[in-house]
Design a protein around this motif. Sequence first.
Motif, PDB file in Angstrom:
ATOM      1  N   LEU A  55       0.831  -1.192   0.000  1.00 23.17           N
ATOM      2  CA  LEU A  55       0.000   0.000   0.000  1.00 23.17           C
ATOM      3  C   LEU A  55       0.869   1.246   0.000  1.00 23.17           C
ATOM      4  N   ARG A  56       0.262   2.356  -0.373  1.00 27.59           N
ATOM      5  CA  ARG A  56       1.018   3.609  -0.423  1.00 27.59           C
ATOM      6  C   ARG A  56       1.451   4.028   0.976  1.00 27.59           C
ATOM      7  N   ILE A  57       0.495   4.259   1.857  1.00 28.78           N
ATOM      8  CA  ILE A  57       0.816   4.557   3.255  1.00 28.78           C
ATOM      9  C   ILE A  57      -0.179   3.810   4.129  1.00 28.78           C
ATOM     10  N   PRO A  58       0.192   2.704   4.715  1.00 27.25           N
ATOM     11  CA  PRO A  58      -0.735   1.950   5.556  1.00 27.25           C
ATOM     12  C   PRO A  58      -0.932   2.670   6.881  1.00 27.25           C
ATOM     13  N   ARG A  59      -1.462   3.894   6.823  1.00 28.30           N
ATOM     14  CA  ARG A  59      -1.521   4.791   7.973  1.00 28.30           C
ATOM     15  C   ARG A  59      -2.222   4.168   9.166  1.00 28.30           C
ATOM     16  N   CYS A  60      -3.385   3.585   8.946  1.00 29.65           N
ATOM     17  CA  CYS A  60      -4.170   3.120  10.086  1.00 29.65           C
ATOM     18  C   CYS A  60      -3.490   1.967  10.791  1.00 29.65           C
ATOM     19  N   TYR A  61      -2.943   1.028   9.980  1.00 30.96           N
ATOM     20  CA  TYR A  61      -2.308  -0.121  10.600  1.00 30.96           C
ATOM     21  C   TYR A  61      -1.159   0.331  11.477  1.00 30.96           C
ATOM     22  N   PHE A  62      -0.301   1.196  10.940  1.00 26.10           N
ATOM     23  CA  PHE A  62       0.873   1.569  11.693  1.00 26.10           C
ATOM     24  C   PHE A  62       0.554   2.506  12.840  1.00 26.10           C
ATOM     25  N   SER A  63      -0.423   3.375  12.658  1.00 28.86           N
ATOM     26  CA  SER A  63      -0.759   4.243  13.778  1.00 28.86           C
ATOM     27  C   SER A  63      -1.359   3.432  14.902  1.00 28.86           C
ATOM     28  N   ALA A  64      -2.013   2.320  14.570  1.00 28.54           N
ATOM     29  CA  ALA A  64      -2.607   1.482  15.603  1.00 28.54           C
ATOM     30  C   ALA A  64      -1.556   0.735  16.398  1.00 28.54           C
ATOM     31  N   ILE A  65      -0.525   0.201  15.718  1.00 33.50           N
ATOM     32  CA  ILE A  65       0.437  -0.621  16.442  1.00 33.50           C
ATOM     33  C   ILE A  65       1.638   0.164  16.925  1.00 33.50           C
ATOM     34  N   GLU A 143      -4.028   8.220  -6.966  1.00 37.31           N
ATOM     35  CA  GLU A 143      -5.213   7.441  -7.346  1.00 37.31           C
ATOM     36  C   GLU A 143      -5.019   5.950  -7.128  1.00 37.31           C
ATOM     37  N   GLY A 144      -3.804   5.521  -6.807  1.00 40.50           N
ATOM     38  CA  GLY A 144      -3.539   4.113  -6.532  1.00 40.50           C
ATOM     39  C   GLY A 144      -2.886   3.404  -7.709  1.00 40.50           C
ATOM     40  N   TRP A 145      -2.816   2.084  -7.627  1.00 36.61           N
ATOM     41  CA  TRP A 145      -2.181   1.282  -8.666  1.00 36.61           C
ATOM     42  C   TRP A 145      -2.816   1.587 -10.028  1.00 36.61           C
ATOM     43  N   ARG A 146      -1.964   1.756 -11.048  1.00 39.09           N
ATOM     44  CA  ARG A 146      -2.474   2.098 -12.368  1.00 39.09           C
ATOM     45  C   ARG A 146      -1.868   1.193 -13.442  1.00 39.09           C
ATOM     46  N   PHE A 147      -2.541   1.125 -14.568  1.00 37.44           N
ATOM     47  CA  PHE A 147      -2.048   0.363 -15.707  1.00 37.44           C
ATOM     48  C   PHE A 147      -1.332   1.334 -16.645  1.00 37.44           C
ATOM     49  N   ASN A 148      -0.115   0.987 -17.051  1.00 34.87           N
ATOM     50  CA  ASN A 148       0.678   1.898 -17.867  1.00 34.87           C
ATOM     51  C   ASN A 148       1.533   1.096 -18.845  1.00 34.87           C
ATOM     52  N   PRO A 149       1.053   0.888 -20.073  1.00 33.29           N
ATOM     53  CA  PRO A 149       1.801   0.097 -21.053  1.00 33.29           C
ATOM     54  C   PRO A 149       3.109   0.736 -21.485  1.00 33.29           C
ATOM     55  N   GLU A 150       3.351   1.986 -21.091  1.00 33.56           N
ATOM     56  CA  GLU A 150       4.595   2.655 -21.437  1.00 33.56           C
ATOM     57  C   GLU A 150       5.755   2.194 -20.553  1.00 33.56           C
ATOM     58  N   VAL A 151       5.438   1.513 -19.474  1.00 32.18           N
ATOM     59  CA  VAL A 151       6.463   1.038 -18.540  1.00 32.18           C
ATOM     60  C   VAL A 151       6.831  -0.400 -18.868  1.00 32.18           C
ATOM     61  N   ASP A 152       8.109  -0.710 -18.849  1.00 33.22           N
ATOM     62  CA  ASP A 152       8.581  -2.067 -19.143  1.00 33.22           C
ATOM     63  C   ASP A 152       7.909  -3.089 -18.230  1.00 33.22           C
ATOM     64  N   TYR A 164      -7.081   2.467 -13.757  1.00 35.12           N
ATOM     65  CA  TYR A 164      -6.601   2.209 -12.406  1.00 35.12           C
ATOM     66  C   TYR A 164      -7.195   0.908 -11.865  1.00 35.12           C
ATOM     67  N   LEU A 165      -6.456   0.241 -11.001  1.00 33.94           N
ATOM     68  CA  LEU A 165      -6.937  -1.000 -10.418  1.00 33.94           C
ATOM     69  C   LEU A 165      -8.205  -0.783  -9.610  1.00 33.94           C
ATOM     70  N   LYS A 166      -8.355   0.382  -9.022  1.00 36.09           N
ATOM     71  CA  LYS A 166      -9.541   0.655  -8.217  1.00 36.09           C
ATOM     72  C   LYS A 166     -10.817   0.549  -9.047  1.00 36.09           C
ATOM     73  N   GLU A 167     -10.735   0.786 -10.354  1.00 35.66           N
ATOM     74  CA  GLU A 167     -11.910   0.669 -11.210  1.00 35.66           C
ATOM     75  C   GLU A 167     -12.410  -0.766 -11.252  1.00 35.66           C
ATOM     76  N   ILE A 168     -11.502  -1.719 -11.180  1.00 40.87           N
ATOM     77  CA  ILE A 168     -11.899  -3.134 -11.190  1.00 40.87           C
ATOM     78  C   ILE A 168     -12.562  -3.492  -9.867  1.00 40.87           C
ATOM     79  N   TYR A 169     -12.013  -3.020  -8.770  1.00 36.26           N
ATOM     80  CA  TYR A 169     -12.658  -3.226  -7.473  1.00 36.26           C
ATOM     81  C   TYR A 169     -14.075  -2.656  -7.492  1.00 36.26           C
TER      82      TYR A 169
END
Length: 392
Positions: A55-65, A143-152, A164-169
């Motif tokens: 995840l980008r910043i798992p804020r809640c998990y880490f702030s909890a522990i 926006e989160g994980w994205r699809f980018n065919p320009e990247v190897d 974006y992957l969120k669209e599939i969710y």
Amino acid sequence: MFRVNCSYATTHRLINNTNCVLSFTTHQFPVKSGRLRRLAYIGQIFSSLEILPCLRIPRCYFSAIDMSKAGQKDTSSTVPPGTIFRNWITADGSSGYKAEKDRYHLYVSLACPWAHRTLITRKLKGLEDVISYTVVDFLMPKEGWRFNPEVDKCEKDPIFDAKYLKEIYQKVSPGYEGRVSVPVLFDKKTNQIVNNESSEIIRMFTKEFDEFCADDQKRAVDIYPEELRPQIDAINEWVFPFINIGVYRCGFAKEQESYDKAVENLFEHLDKAEQVLSKSRYLVGDRLTEADVRLYTTLARFDHVYHGHFKCNKKRIIDYPNLWGFLRDLYQTPGFAETTNFEHIRKHYMMSHLHVNPFGIVHMGPSLDFNSSHGRNEKEIWNSSGTHAGTF
């Protein structure tokens, strides 16, 4: 003492004037606070203890522990609970999802250690022609994980042409507002997400698709054999919270005390793994198991990313004779090197975690020879000083 037991996706509000303990199955993480008012979103904590996909910043998990100072003001944001996909594929279809060729598709990040587990297991079982996969961009924008065919190694979404992957969710679960994580195991037949929990996906690949393995040798691979499950589970119980998650607790700590404790726990358990591997080729004797796969994905990233980026710099993996030998042993095992992409790994962490690396500068090193001789197939062992100590 206020205790919350979390076995499934749950949202809890903790309000208490004394110490709080979040009990995660067999592990307890103390949370100290004067007056703790928090919406503790623990949307991906389960009985399997599998949490924190990449995840980008798992804020809640880490702030909890990591809340460790009495009276510390809670400044974390409130995060809504997420939907968790925990369906199971079975060989006979009794679960509602039958193992079939070309039916299922994986969405992964080559940077994510949890997604990496699934790619390794897919290769070990010879399922390359059975389960297709798509790699998301190493760079994670807001926006989160994205699809980018320009990247190897990346390509367009082949199913929905989503950006974006969120669209599939959201297509699968309209109104979904939970965490968008990888890996995702998707059913092309029903257009449903089957599962997004890596520990369960690798076990499905290990057992349920044997009919479709490339050959008998691949079919015979079992990284979670019934007779070794107690030992494998016992290893997982400390590797997961203190090493797999431990590096993130170091890297995302916001208080010195939290960081110091996380580093102490991390290296205590790396030392423990070093001792285990001084006595056997793998974590559970002389047989490769899922415990090795799960440790590998953290070790492979350690010297490249965690040592510097996450300030896990007390020691490097190359400073541990047995861990470094073990890491090279696995890297040179078919299925590991092919799925390990250091470019995606370095660029994801250093360009996406701008709260850790504000300018997004990607370091050049280190130069490590993962293909150098490791000697572990010859049953050599080394003591803590790096001198040869015999055979096992």
